[in-house]
Design an enzyme around this catalytic site. Structure first.
Site, PDB file in Angstrom:
ATOM      1  N   ASN A 197      16.514  -3.698  -5.074  1.00 58.93           N
ATOM      2  CA  ASN A 197      17.377  -3.024  -5.884  1.00 58.93           C
ATOM      3  C   ASN A 197      17.483  -3.326  -7.308  1.00 58.93           C
ATOM      4  O   ASN A 197      18.298  -2.473  -8.068  1.00 58.93           O
ATOM      5  CB  ASN A 197      18.813  -3.092  -5.300  1.00 58.93           C
ATOM      6  CG  ASN A 197      19.258  -4.644  -5.652  1.00 58.93           C
ATOM      7  OD1 ASN A 197      18.768  -5.461  -4.813  1.00 58.93           O
ATOM      8  ND2 ASN A 197      20.455  -4.855  -6.308  1.00 58.93           N
ATOM      9  N   ASP A 253      10.050  -1.286   1.451  1.00 63.49           N
ATOM     10  CA  ASP A 253       9.554  -1.851   0.235  1.00 63.49           C
ATOM     11  C   ASP A 253       9.870  -0.953  -1.041  1.00 63.49           C
ATOM     12  O   ASP A 253       9.023  -1.029  -1.992  1.00 63.49           O
ATOM     13  CB  ASP A 253       8.138  -2.331   0.251  1.00 63.49           C
ATOM     14  CG  ASP A 253       7.555  -3.341  -0.878  1.00 63.49           C
ATOM     15  OD1 ASP A 253       8.476  -3.808  -1.306  1.00 63.49           O
ATOM     16  OD2 ASP A 253       6.357  -3.296  -1.271  1.00 63.49           O
TER      17      ASP A 253
END
Length: 455
Positions: A65, A313
């Site tokens: 993130n 991922d």
């Protein structure tokens, strides 16, 4: 009795099976009933999901993130907005941020930022380096979901501990009861071939893939399994890209080592030919493998069960960093990683439609097992009465094509899945009883998502 929310007239699917003409009832963010539609209570809000499938909320145990420090790529708000739009109810952030998540105060900062802006529930790993072995108990107390070591070069250049330090870290983490995951590539092998290829002028996108051969992944898996066998640590292999690495995981399981593993939709969907077709936008680490390794990954990993879970991922970078304007240019000037939160459910549903796995098997690997592996079950990854009312509603028959990055919700949306066609899509996402995505729109509030507590 009137409850807050009822979803009815759908097929409910869990790893244990499916129930047609069924639904879920929710009160105060908690599941209070699961069963036939005509037996569910009245509700303040009723969602008629006729023709759709309701599954436990999708858990993505591997996203980048980028917050704190790299918010120009992505942040908690944009990442979890994409998660909600993709049918994902819980995400786990990776620690290669700025600062890296290597001490309690950095972990607390990551949690605070998530509480301020996330749309779905979240957690985070902490990284282990040569510099923070003594901090492992404190990081555990601060609430990290688990730990990660980057064995090979990766985005952020987080240096790996040496093998002795890894053994020490495993012993310390074993005492916490948590799991240690790996970016499992042998850095010395990768560095050797990278420098050799650069010296030879091998600069095509496929050359990046070949500079990180399967043996670099397989050796790292074998070595960490051996270390875990010695120390008794619980370990996890992130983003297994090859059938050969999946075979190594299977051998570890046979030896009684507590090793779990995940793969990603892109390793199951593409072959390395995507590097020749789409170039640097498909550049990722470990790289996408050839057709033989992909088929072995399906056979050993999915059909025989070496792979426990699915994750993405998800790794946003700017178009400039991905060299989108020069996709077949010098690959060493590009960066690895691409987004995946909004394509993971469609990819896996497409495999279900093709008959490559059952709906129940998909749910087990994409919801139940990641929650179990990382200590969030049954609050996450189940539809049990008394647990968090997290569920994903999908249309398994919707045929569609991802035409443009503009359709996605991340801050940066480069992905090789643009132009790919799917059968199946998430149409609604519910987190702790609140509808956060519905009918193509984000309807939940930023900051509703909360940190998942783990034992």
């Amino acid at each position: 009795m009137t409850v807050d929310l009822v979803v009815r007239n759908c097929t409910v699917v869990t790893p244990a099976g499916r129930t047609p003409d069924a639904g879920v009832a929710v009160e105060d963010g908690t599941i209070v009933a699961v069963g036939r539609s005509d037996r569910l209570p009245d509700a303040d809000r009723v969602v008629d999901a006729e023709g759709k499938v309701l599954v436990p909320g999708i858990v993505d145990g591997h996203i980048h993130n980028r917050e704190p420090g790299l918010e120009y790529k992505e942040d908690w708000e944009s990442a979890t907005r994409a998660a909600a739009a993709g049918g994902v109810t819980t995400v786990v952030g990776m620690p290669n941020t700025d600062p890296v998540i290597d001490r309690p105060e950095h972990l607390e900062l990551k949690f605070e930022r998530g509480e301020d802006s996330a749309h779905v529930d979240f957690q985070s790993y902490a990284v282990v380096t040569s510099e923070n072995l003594d901090l492992i108990p404190e990081i555990d107390e601060a609430g990290a979901l688990g730990f990660k070591i980057f064995l090979g070069s990766t985005v952020g250049d987080v240096p790996p501990p040496n093998d002795g330090e890894i053994l020490e870290a495993m012993a310390k983490i074993r005492e916490t009861g948590k799991r240690l995951g790996f970016h499992e590539e042998n850095g010395e092998i990768i560095d050797h071939y990278t420098e050799q290829f650069k010296a030879e002028g091998r600069n095509d996108p496929i050359d990046h893939s070949h500079s990180r051969p399967v043996i670099a992944e397989q050796e790292a898996v074998e070595r960490m399994i051996t270390f875990a066998e010695e120390t008794g640590a619980k370990i996890h292999m992130f983003h297994v890209s090859s059938g050969s690495a999946a075979e190594a995981v299977a051998r570890g399981k046979e030896r009684g080592v507590d090793v779990t593993a995940e793969t990603t939709p892109h390793y199951l969907w593409f072959t390395e030919e995507v590097m020749r077709e789409k170039g640097n936008p498909a550049r990722i680490q470990p790289p996408i493998r050839d057709a033989d390794e992909r088929e072995k990954l399906w056979e050993v990993g999915i059909e025989d069960g070496a792979i426990d879970s699915i994750a993405t991922d998800h790794a946003p970078h700017t178009p400039e960093e991905k060299k989108v304007d020069d996709p077949f240019g010098n690959t060493w000037e590009a960066i690895s990683g691409f987004v995946g939160l909004e394509t993971e459910v469609p990819v896996m549903l497409s495999f279900v439609d093709e008959g490559r796995l059952t709906m129940e098997e998909w749910v087990r690997r994409h919801s139940t097992r990641p929650a179990q592996i990382w200590g969030m079950y049954p609050q996450k990854g189940s539809l049990q009465v008394g647990t968090d009312a997290d569920f994903t509603i999908v249309d398994p028959e919707r045929e569609w094509t991802l035409e443009s990055a503009d359709e996605l919700h991340s801050k940066n949306c480069v992905t090789p899945f643009i132009g790919e066609s799917f059968t199946g899509k998430a149409v609604a996402t519910v987190v702790r009883g609140e509808v956060v995505y519905e009918d193509g729109e984000i309807v939940g509030e930023s900051g509703y998502g909360t940190r998942v507590d783990v034992e």
